[in-house]
Design a protein around this motif. Structure first.
Motif, PDB file in Angstrom:
ATOM      1  N   TRP A  86       0.801  -1.217   0.000  1.00 27.13           N
ATOM      2  CA  TRP A  86       0.000   0.000   0.000  1.00 27.13           C
ATOM      3  C   TRP A  86       0.841   1.277   0.000  1.00 27.13           C
ATOM      4  O   TRP A  86       0.303   2.369  -0.211  1.00 27.13           O
ATOM      5  CB  TRP A  86      -0.924   0.010   1.212  1.00 27.13           C
ATOM      6  N   ALA A 140       0.392   1.476 -11.651  1.00 27.98           N
ATOM      7  CA  ALA A 140      -0.217   0.314 -12.311  1.00 27.98           C
ATOM      8  C   ALA A 140       0.844  -0.721 -12.681  1.00 27.98           C
ATOM      9  O   ALA A 140       0.628  -1.946 -12.539  1.00 27.98           O
ATOM     10  CB  ALA A 140      -0.973   0.763 -13.558  1.00 27.98           C
ATOM     11  N   VAL A 144      -7.116  -6.862 -13.188  1.00 27.11           N
ATOM     12  CA  VAL A 144      -8.096  -6.102 -12.413  1.00 27.11           C
ATOM     13  C   VAL A 144      -7.404  -5.345 -11.284  1.00 27.11           C
ATOM     14  O   VAL A 144      -7.700  -4.166 -11.006  1.00 27.11           O
ATOM     15  CB  VAL A 144      -9.182  -7.042 -11.876  1.00 27.11           C
ATOM     16  N   GLN A 145      -6.478  -6.009 -10.605  1.00 28.57           N
ATOM     17  CA  GLN A 145      -5.747  -5.366  -9.519  1.00 28.57           C
ATOM     18  C   GLN A 145      -4.949  -4.168 -10.018  1.00 28.57           C
ATOM     19  O   GLN A 145      -4.903  -3.126  -9.365  1.00 28.57           O
ATOM     20  CB  GLN A 145      -4.828  -6.405  -8.871  1.00 28.57           C
ATOM     21  N   LEU A 157      -5.656  -2.293 -12.435  1.00 25.50           N
ATOM     22  CA  LEU A 157      -6.548  -1.206 -12.838  1.00 25.50           C
ATOM     23  C   LEU A 157      -7.296  -0.576 -11.656  1.00 25.50           C
ATOM     24  O   LEU A 157      -7.478   0.638 -11.605  1.00 25.50           O
ATOM     25  CB  LEU A 157      -7.568  -1.701 -13.857  1.00 25.50           C
ATOM     26  N   VAL A 158      -7.726  -1.429 -10.717  1.00 26.78           N
ATOM     27  CA  VAL A 158      -8.557  -0.945  -9.623  1.00 26.78           C
ATOM     28  C   VAL A 158      -7.755  -0.117  -8.632  1.00 26.78           C
ATOM     29  O   VAL A 158      -8.200   0.961  -8.179  1.00 26.78           O
ATOM     30  CB  VAL A 158      -9.262  -2.126  -8.926  1.00 26.78           C
ATOM     31  N   VAL A 159      -6.565  -0.601  -8.238  1.00 32.68           N
ATOM     32  CA  VAL A 159      -5.781   0.120  -7.222  1.00 32.68           C
ATOM     33  C   VAL A 159      -5.426   1.534  -7.675  1.00 32.68           C
ATOM     34  O   VAL A 159      -5.627   2.510  -6.930  1.00 32.68           O
ATOM     35  CB  VAL A 159      -4.529  -0.697  -6.849  1.00 32.68           C
ATOM     36  N   ALA A 209      -7.053   3.329  -9.843  1.00 37.88           N
ATOM     37  CA  ALA A 209      -8.308   4.082  -9.940  1.00 37.88           C
ATOM     38  C   ALA A 209      -8.768   4.567  -8.562  1.00 37.88           C
ATOM     39  O   ALA A 209      -9.203   5.719  -8.398  1.00 37.88           O
ATOM     40  CB  ALA A 209      -9.383   3.219 -10.582  1.00 37.88           C
ATOM     41  N   VAL A 210      -8.683   3.694  -7.565  1.00 37.44           N
ATOM     42  CA  VAL A 210      -9.071   4.096  -6.214  1.00 37.44           C
ATOM     43  C   VAL A 210      -8.146   5.188  -5.684  1.00 37.44           C
ATOM     44  O   VAL A 210      -8.584   6.165  -5.058  1.00 37.44           O
ATOM     45  CB  VAL A 210      -9.072   2.878  -5.279  1.00 37.44           C
ATOM     46  N   CYS A 227      -6.532   7.401  -7.443  1.00 36.12           N
ATOM     47  CA  CYS A 227      -6.885   8.652  -8.132  1.00 36.12           C
ATOM     48  C   CYS A 227      -8.161   9.259  -7.563  1.00 36.12           C
ATOM     49  O   CYS A 227      -8.268  10.489  -7.425  1.00 36.12           O
ATOM     50  CB  CYS A 227      -7.062   8.384  -9.620  1.00 36.12           C
TER      51      CYS A 227
END
Length: 464
Positions: free
Chosen positions: A87, A113, A132-133, A135-137, A139-140, A142
């Motif tokens: 993280w 990414a 997916v990981q 892309l999602v991390v 995006a969150v 941002c």
């Protein structure tokens, strides 16, 4: 901001960075599953390298993201378990999105990414999960960064508005002080000028006739003394308005500024009383104000301007000026009705200043004052006849009135115009075509805002 201040970390970011470092080291020490490499010295150093730069994320957001992502990539390539230190690059990306310009935000998102995708590959996750990981991390991250950016802009705007409001309040305070100074200056000028003019003229007359007519000199000195006492009365009235009323004063001094024991407006030891001796029998009767209205008991009430003057005092003003040899005819026309105190004060002060100017700057023997109550405005006119023609006027010349050298400061007309402007009215002060001078004041009134009453019989009067 200097470079030293920029490098100085803040407590909250440092606490978060130390928390990530301690958590990563503790989890790596007690949890190292197979087949990942054991958590050794290099793992500790890399964990510190990944987590501790977050303490400078507010000042060097993009640089912190680069260092954190590079350290996490090296950590993964050395074969340590990918679940740790995951993280830290995401938190760094949040601050990049919140603080940096668009180009750096794009680079930061791509870098995060890539690191997240490398973490999924090194963790042997299925490729759909890895995609997916990755892309999602970002995006969150941002989304959180953009929300923080909007919040920061709102805080900046709030600070700007707070500073602007504070500056406006300071300007309003300065403007209020200036307005009050101008108001006090107008009241002092309008209140004292007339009486001191009478004092100056009468003492000059006394000096002029001291040897040739001692009785007239004594009478002039008596008039000057009476005018001086009236000046003190007007000053006391002005102080009642200007001072801050304390309800406790009423208990200490009796009825608030009334006629009770201890009132500063009652005759007593140390008070100014009428002179005794040769001046007393020859002093003409000049009306004085013997009582002062009671101050309102509510300390939050507005300044009682009606304590100073109103239109009903214009006839008494005309009588006082008779001592200088000026005959004043006062007429009231129209439907009499009570008016706001500010309107009455304005009308009275303009009449007072206009008549004082006649006494000071004109040799006229007579003046006319007309107060006309119209439906939507109050019209006050002051006219003087100008310098009389010696061939047509058999009365003695006005030399005694000119015996005192009375010079004007020019503040009178300024004060009259200021008063008219404050009441949204107009004032015309100009010479008359046939000779003399005229002052015309017009003050707007709200139609039917005040109950009316007819002019009482005998109200119109002509002095002289």
């Amino acid at each position: 901001m200097s470079a030293l201040q920029a490098l100085r970390p803040r407590p909250a970011p440092v606490a978060l960075a130390v928390g990530f470092a301690v958590a990563g080291c503790l989890i790596g020490t007690f949890y190292h599953p197979e087949p990942w490499r054991a958590f050794d010295l290099w793992a500790y150093l890399l964990t510190l390298l990944i987590a501790l730069p977050l303490g400078l994320r507010e000042e060097w957001a993009f640089g912190v993201l680069v260092v954190t992502a590079a350290g996490f990539a090296g950590y993964l390539l050395l074969g340590y378990q990918p679940s740790l230190n995951f993280w830290c690059p995401a938190v760094a990306c949040v601050f990049v999105t919140a603080r940096e310009r668009r180009g750096r935000v794009t680079c930061g998102v791509v870098l995060l990414a890539a690191v997240i995708a490398l973490s999924g590959v090194r963790g042997r996750l299925p490729w759909p999960v890895t995609v997916v990981q990755a892309l999602v991390v970002p995006a969150v991250a941002c989304a959180f960064g953009l929300a923080q950016r909007r919040l920061g802009r709102r805080h900046a705007e709030l600070r700007r508005l707070t500073l602007l409001l504070d500056e406006q309040q300071r300007q309003e305070a300065r403007r209020a002080v200036l307005d009050e100074r101008f108001r006090i200056a107008r009241e002092l000028h309008d209140t004292i000028s007339q009486h001191m003019t009478i004092v100056t003229l009468q003492t000059g007359l006394a000096q002029y006739t001291f040897h040739s007519d001692p009785a007239a000199a004594h009478q002039a000195l008596g008039v000057a003394a009476t005018a001086g006492r009236q000046t003190l009365d007007e000053l006391r009235r002005l102080l009642v308005v200007l001072r801050t009323y304390d309800p406790g004063d009423a208990a200490r001094t009796g009825s608030a500024y009334g006629t009770g024991s201890g009132s500063p407006y009652t005759e007593g030891p140390g008070s100014t009383s009428a002179p005794e001796g040769p001046y007393a029998p020859t002093v003409p009767s000049i009306p004085t104000v013997s009582s002062v209205p009671t101050v309102p008991s509510d300390p939050s009430a507005p300044n009682p301007d009606d304590l100073l003057a109103d239109i009903d005092r214009i006839p008494a003003l005309a009588e006082r000026l008779e001592a200088t040899g000026l005959r004043v005819a006062v007429r009231f026309t129209g439907r009499r009705r009570p008016l706001p105190p500010g309107v009455e004060l304005c009308a009275y002060r303009v009449v007072q200043e206009a008549l004082t100017n006649v006494v000071k700057h004109s040799a006229a023997h007579a003046a006319d004052v007309t107060v006309d109550y119209l439906d939507r405005e109050l019209c006050v006119t002051v006219l003087d006849e100008g310098t009389p023609d010696p061939a047509q006027d058999p009365s003695p010349p006005a030399a005694p009135r000119r015996a005192a050298d009375v010079r004007g400061s020019g503040h009178g007309l300024i004060g009259m115009r200021e008063r008219a402007k404050i009441r949204h009215g107009s004032l015309i002060a100009a010479p008359r075509p046939g000779g003399g001078f005229q002052v015309c004041l017009r003050l707007p009134l709200e139609a039917d805002a005040f109950p009316g009453k007819d002019v009482p019989p005998g109200r119109d009067r002509t002095s002289g």
